[in-house]
Design a protein around this motif. Sequence first.
Motif, PDB file in Angstrom:
ATOM      1  N   PRO A 222       0.494  -1.230  -0.058  1.00  0.00           N
ATOM      2  CA  PRO A 222       0.138   0.086  -0.007  1.00  0.00           C
ATOM      3  C   PRO A 222       1.019   0.772  -0.375  1.00  0.00           C
ATOM      4  O   PRO A 222      -0.061   2.728  -0.358  1.00  0.00           O
ATOM      5  CB  PRO A 222      -0.734  -0.419   1.183  1.00  0.00           C
ATOM      6  N   LYS A 223       2.212   1.135   0.550  1.00  0.00           N
ATOM      7  CA  LYS A 223       3.327   2.720   0.124  1.00  0.00           C
ATOM      8  C   LYS A 223       3.836   2.439  -1.099  1.00  0.00           C
ATOM      9  O   LYS A 223       4.299   3.224  -1.302  1.00  0.00           O
ATOM     10  CB  LYS A 223       4.345   1.586   1.092  1.00  0.00           C
ATOM     11  N   GLY A 224       3.195   0.916  -2.173  1.00  0.00           N
ATOM     12  CA  GLY A 224       3.994   1.537  -3.406  1.00  0.00           C
ATOM     13  C   GLY A 224       5.568   0.766  -3.291  1.00  0.00           C
ATOM     14  O   GLY A 224       6.204   1.348  -4.418  1.00  0.00           O
ATOM     15  N   ARG A 225       5.794   0.002  -2.013  1.00  0.00           N
ATOM     16  CA  ARG A 225       7.096   0.449  -2.449  1.00  0.00           C
ATOM     17  C   ARG A 225       7.557  -1.638  -2.402  1.00  0.00           C
ATOM     18  O   ARG A 225       8.103  -2.042  -1.871  1.00  0.00           O
ATOM     19  CB  ARG A 225       7.949   0.380  -1.064  1.00  0.00           C
ATOM     20  N   ALA A 226       6.427  -2.326  -3.291  1.00  0.00           N
ATOM     21  CA  ALA A 226       6.774  -3.496  -2.828  1.00  0.00           C
ATOM     22  C   ALA A 226       5.952  -4.182  -4.469  1.00  0.00           C
ATOM     23  O   ALA A 226       5.338  -3.612  -5.191  1.00  0.00           O
ATOM     24  CB  ALA A 226       6.176  -4.653  -1.884  1.00  0.00           C
ATOM     25  N   CYS A 227       6.489  -4.994  -5.135  1.00  0.00           N
ATOM     26  CA  CYS A 227       5.936  -5.974  -5.956  1.00  0.00           C
ATOM     27  C   CYS A 227       6.237  -7.418  -5.725  1.00  0.00           C
ATOM     28  O   CYS A 227       6.955  -8.165  -5.521  1.00  0.00           O
ATOM     29  CB  CYS A 227       6.522  -5.681  -7.755  1.00  0.00           C
ATOM     30  N   ASP A 228       4.889  -8.347  -6.481  1.00  0.00           N
ATOM     31  CA  ASP A 228       4.625  -9.268  -6.828  1.00  0.00           C
ATOM     32  C   ASP A 228       4.722 -10.072  -8.405  1.00  0.00           C
ATOM     33  O   ASP A 228       3.933  -9.368  -8.790  1.00  0.00           O
ATOM     34  CB  ASP A 228       3.560  -9.865  -5.620  1.00  0.00           C
ATOM     35  N   PHE A 229       5.845 -10.722  -7.736  1.00  0.00           N
ATOM     36  CA  PHE A 229       6.032 -11.190  -9.923  1.00  0.00           C
ATOM     37  C   PHE A 229       5.685 -12.879  -9.239  1.00  0.00           C
ATOM     38  O   PHE A 229       5.736 -13.718  -9.349  1.00  0.00           O
ATOM     39  CB  PHE A 229       7.602 -10.976  -9.929  1.00  0.00           C
ATOM     40  N   SER A 230       3.915 -12.905 -10.332  1.00  0.00           N
ATOM     41  CA  SER A 230       3.752 -14.512 -10.421  1.00  0.00           C
ATOM     42  C   SER A 230       4.847 -15.189 -10.824  1.00  0.00           C
ATOM     43  O   SER A 230       6.071 -14.480 -12.324  1.00  0.00           O
ATOM     44  CB  SER A 230       2.543 -14.063 -10.942  1.00  0.00           C
ATOM     45  N   SER A 231       4.880 -16.361 -10.792  1.00  0.00           N
ATOM     46  CA  SER A 231       5.868 -17.500 -11.427  1.00  0.00           C
ATOM     47  C   SER A 231       4.977 -18.037 -12.749  1.00  0.00           C
ATOM     48  O   SER A 231       6.201 -18.194 -13.380  1.00  0.00           O
ATOM     49  CB  SER A 231       6.657 -18.589 -10.697  1.00  0.00           C
ATOM     50  N   ALA A 232       4.002 -17.940 -12.521  1.00  0.00           N
ATOM     51  CA  ALA A 232       2.970 -18.367 -14.304  1.00  0.00           C
ATOM     52  C   ALA A 232       2.806 -17.443 -15.013  1.00  0.00           C
ATOM     53  O   ALA A 232       2.976 -15.652 -14.136  1.00  0.00           O
ATOM     54  CB  ALA A 232       1.615 -18.819 -13.476  1.00  0.00           C
ATOM     55  N   THR A 233       2.600 -17.939 -15.871  1.00  0.00           N
ATOM     56  CA  THR A 233       2.708 -16.674 -17.095  1.00  0.00           C
ATOM     57  C   THR A 233       1.025 -15.951 -16.901  1.00  0.00           C
ATOM     58  O   THR A 233       1.444 -14.631 -17.231  1.00  0.00           O
ATOM     59  CB  THR A 233       2.218 -17.110 -18.029  1.00  0.00           C
ATOM     60  N   GLY A 234       0.474 -16.286 -16.745  1.00  0.00           N
ATOM     61  CA  GLY A 234      -1.279 -15.582 -16.445  1.00  0.00           C
ATOM     62  C   GLY A 234      -1.680 -14.866 -15.491  1.00  0.00           C
ATOM     63  O   GLY A 234      -1.152 -14.066 -15.514  1.00  0.00           O
ATOM     64  N   THR A 235      -1.561 -16.012 -14.562  1.00  0.00           N
ATOM     65  CA  THR A 235      -1.914 -14.625 -13.132  1.00  0.00           C
ATOM     66  C   THR A 235      -1.606 -15.662 -12.112  1.00  0.00           C
ATOM     67  O   THR A 235      -0.429 -16.412 -12.145  1.00  0.00           O
ATOM     68  CB  THR A 235      -3.513 -14.491 -12.862  1.00  0.00           C
ATOM     69  N   PHE A 236      -1.756 -15.418 -10.526  1.00  0.00           N
ATOM     70  CA  PHE A 236      -0.675 -16.026  -9.367  1.00  0.00           C
ATOM     71  C   PHE A 236      -2.085 -17.324  -9.694  1.00  0.00           C
ATOM     72  O   PHE A 236      -3.554 -17.164  -9.210  1.00  0.00           O
ATOM     73  CB  PHE A 236      -0.942 -14.912  -8.321  1.00  0.00           C
ATOM     74  N   LYS A 237      -1.086 -18.120  -9.487  1.00  0.00           N
ATOM     75  CA  LYS A 237      -1.755 -19.681  -9.313  1.00  0.00           C
ATOM     76  C   LYS A 237      -2.437 -19.828  -7.664  1.00  0.00           C
ATOM     77  O   LYS A 237      -1.066 -19.941  -6.846  1.00  0.00           O
ATOM     78  CB  LYS A 237      -0.661 -21.039  -9.887  1.00  0.00           C
ATOM     79  N   ASN A 238      -2.815 -20.564  -7.582  1.00  0.00           N
ATOM     80  CA  ASN A 238      -3.354 -21.312  -5.846  1.00  0.00           C
ATOM     81  C   ASN A 238      -2.577 -22.745  -5.992  1.00  0.00           C
ATOM     82  O   ASN A 238      -2.938 -23.282  -4.756  1.00  0.00           O
ATOM     83  CB  ASN A 238      -4.707 -20.986  -6.069  1.00  0.00           C
ATOM     84  N   SER A 239      -1.344 -22.874  -5.852  1.00  0.00           N
ATOM     85  CA  SER A 239      -0.285 -23.799  -5.766  1.00  0.00           C
ATOM     86  C   SER A 239       0.996 -23.739  -6.077  1.00  0.00           C
ATOM     87  O   SER A 239       1.421 -22.880  -6.953  1.00  0.00           O
ATOM     88  CB  SER A 239      -0.548 -24.795  -7.006  1.00  0.00           C
ATOM     89  N   ALA A 240       1.497 -24.501  -5.534  1.00  0.00           N
ATOM     90  CA  ALA A 240       3.310 -24.260  -5.500  1.00  0.00           C
ATOM     91  C   ALA A 240       3.895 -24.128  -7.160  1.00  0.00           C
ATOM     92  O   ALA A 240       3.185 -25.612  -7.737  1.00  0.00           O
ATOM     93  CB  ALA A 240       4.402 -24.842  -4.761  1.00  0.00           C
ATOM     94  N   ALA A 241       4.877 -23.575  -7.329  1.00  0.00           N
ATOM     95  CA  ALA A 241       5.198 -23.369  -8.485  1.00  0.00           C
ATOM     96  C   ALA A 241       6.722 -25.028  -8.776  1.00  0.00           C
ATOM     97  O   ALA A 241       6.985 -24.970  -7.970  1.00  0.00           O
ATOM     98  CB  ALA A 241       6.332 -22.272  -9.097  1.00  0.00           C
ATOM     99  N   THR A 242       6.074 -24.755 -10.623  1.00  0.00           N
ATOM    100  CA  THR A 242       7.515 -26.031 -10.407  1.00  0.00           C
ATOM    101  C   THR A 242       7.544 -26.145 -11.858  1.00  0.00           C
ATOM    102  O   THR A 242       6.724 -25.320 -13.000  1.00  0.00           O
ATOM    103  CB  THR A 242       6.047 -28.045 -10.204  1.00  0.00           C
ATOM    104  N   GLY A 243       8.598 -27.210 -12.645  1.00  0.00           N
ATOM    105  CA  GLY A 243       8.976 -27.036 -13.357  1.00  0.00           C
ATOM    106  C   GLY A 243       9.267 -25.305 -13.997  1.00  0.00           C
ATOM    107  O   GLY A 243      10.079 -24.995 -12.964  1.00  0.00           O
ATOM    108  N   GLU A 244       9.332 -25.328 -15.392  1.00  0.00           N
ATOM    109  CA  GLU A 244       9.692 -23.880 -15.661  1.00  0.00           C
ATOM    110  C   GLU A 244       8.957 -22.503 -15.049  1.00  0.00           C
ATOM    111  O   GLU A 244       9.979 -21.703 -14.757  1.00  0.00           O
ATOM    112  CB  GLU A 244       9.073 -23.954 -16.690  1.00  0.00           C
ATOM    113  N   ASP A 245       7.801 -22.737 -14.341  1.00  0.00           N
ATOM    114  CA  ASP A 245       7.533 -22.295 -13.228  1.00  0.00           C
ATOM    115  C   ASP A 245       8.830 -21.791 -12.017  1.00  0.00           C
ATOM    116  O   ASP A 245       8.955 -20.434 -11.644  1.00  0.00           O
ATOM    117  CB  ASP A 245       5.922 -21.683 -13.056  1.00  0.00           C
ATOM    118  N   LYS A 246       8.959 -23.295 -11.806  1.00  0.00           N
ATOM    119  CA  LYS A 246       9.904 -22.901 -10.638  1.00  0.00           C
ATOM    120  C   LYS A 246      11.158 -22.551 -10.963  1.00  0.00           C
ATOM    121  O   LYS A 246      11.698 -21.361 -10.556  1.00  0.00           O
ATOM    122  CB  LYS A 246      10.297 -24.335 -10.312  1.00  0.00           C
TER     123      LYS A 246
END
Length: 334
Positions: free
Chosen positions: A254-278
């Motif tokens: 909320p302070k504009g000092r952070a970013c979340d970079f998804s490991s998946a190409t589309g959006t945030f998956k509700n599971s741990a990244a594996t393979g190329e995503d990891k």
Amino acid sequence: MAATLPRRFTALLALLAVAVAMVPGSPAAAAPNDPEGGSKKLRTALETAAKGYDQAKTKLAASKKRQKQLALTLKSSEASAKALTVQVNEVANRSYQMGRISTVTMLLNSASPDDFIDKVQSLDVLAQVDSGTLAEYQDDIATAKQAQIALDAEIVEQKRQVNVMARKKREAEIALAEVGGGAAGGFISANSPAAQPAPRNSDGSWPKESCTVKDPTSGGCITPRTLHAYQQARADSFKRYTVCWSQRSSGEHPKGRACDFSSATGTFKNSAATGEDKAYGDRLAAYFVKNADELGVMYVIWYRQIWMSGSWRSYSASGGAAAEHTNHVHVSML
């Protein structure tokens, strides 16, 4: 009947809330839940320790820079004084010899008025040369002494800043240990691209920034330094789904000092990244660690680990992939 209607109405509102949360693109679906593991107390402790570490590191770098400049000044002054030593000795010998035959005697023994004038001029030039040589020699000696004193002070300052860095790093380790954080292998790669540095102050410190520029990943705002880090990551081919600003109860988002970079190409998956995503997340985490000094990174969190103050520690928050940071790389900026 009167009591039944409110209950039905409440149930209807609850269903509506769930439906809204499941709509694609809504804040609840688009970004990891708040909090991202850990507590507000932990995040505050980590921020304080990280900023203290960075400030001490900046002061240490400035002190080492001053030390190099002072070392050059000392070397130059000592070399100049050494070169003038021969001339100073000549002045001393001349003064000793002149003392045996007074200047007045030399002038009175002049053979003619012209000879008298020549001797007066010669003595005047000699006096000026001797005076200038001695003054230059004394200046070089004084400069060398001052440089040596300043060098000694810089060494003391550097030891102090090293101690501050060690203390701040220990404070972060203690805060993480309270939630089970220990030493970890981390994500490091010598092949990570080099980012373009963000602007610093003339003394090497980071400018104070607030949420003043539009966030290209949301409808909110971020700091100029956060925007620079985001743009550098994209320029270096890390272009998967990202959310920076978001409305949360605490933390840097909320302070504009952070970013979340998804490991998946589309959006945030509700599971741990594996393979190329990891592998993508590993590369991205290593990228921000390598360029932490250039970009002003405070800490990086990825796959149950956190990097800050120069080392990786385990960071196992309870919850799903968002809390454990196994579906996205979190980057907080100074």
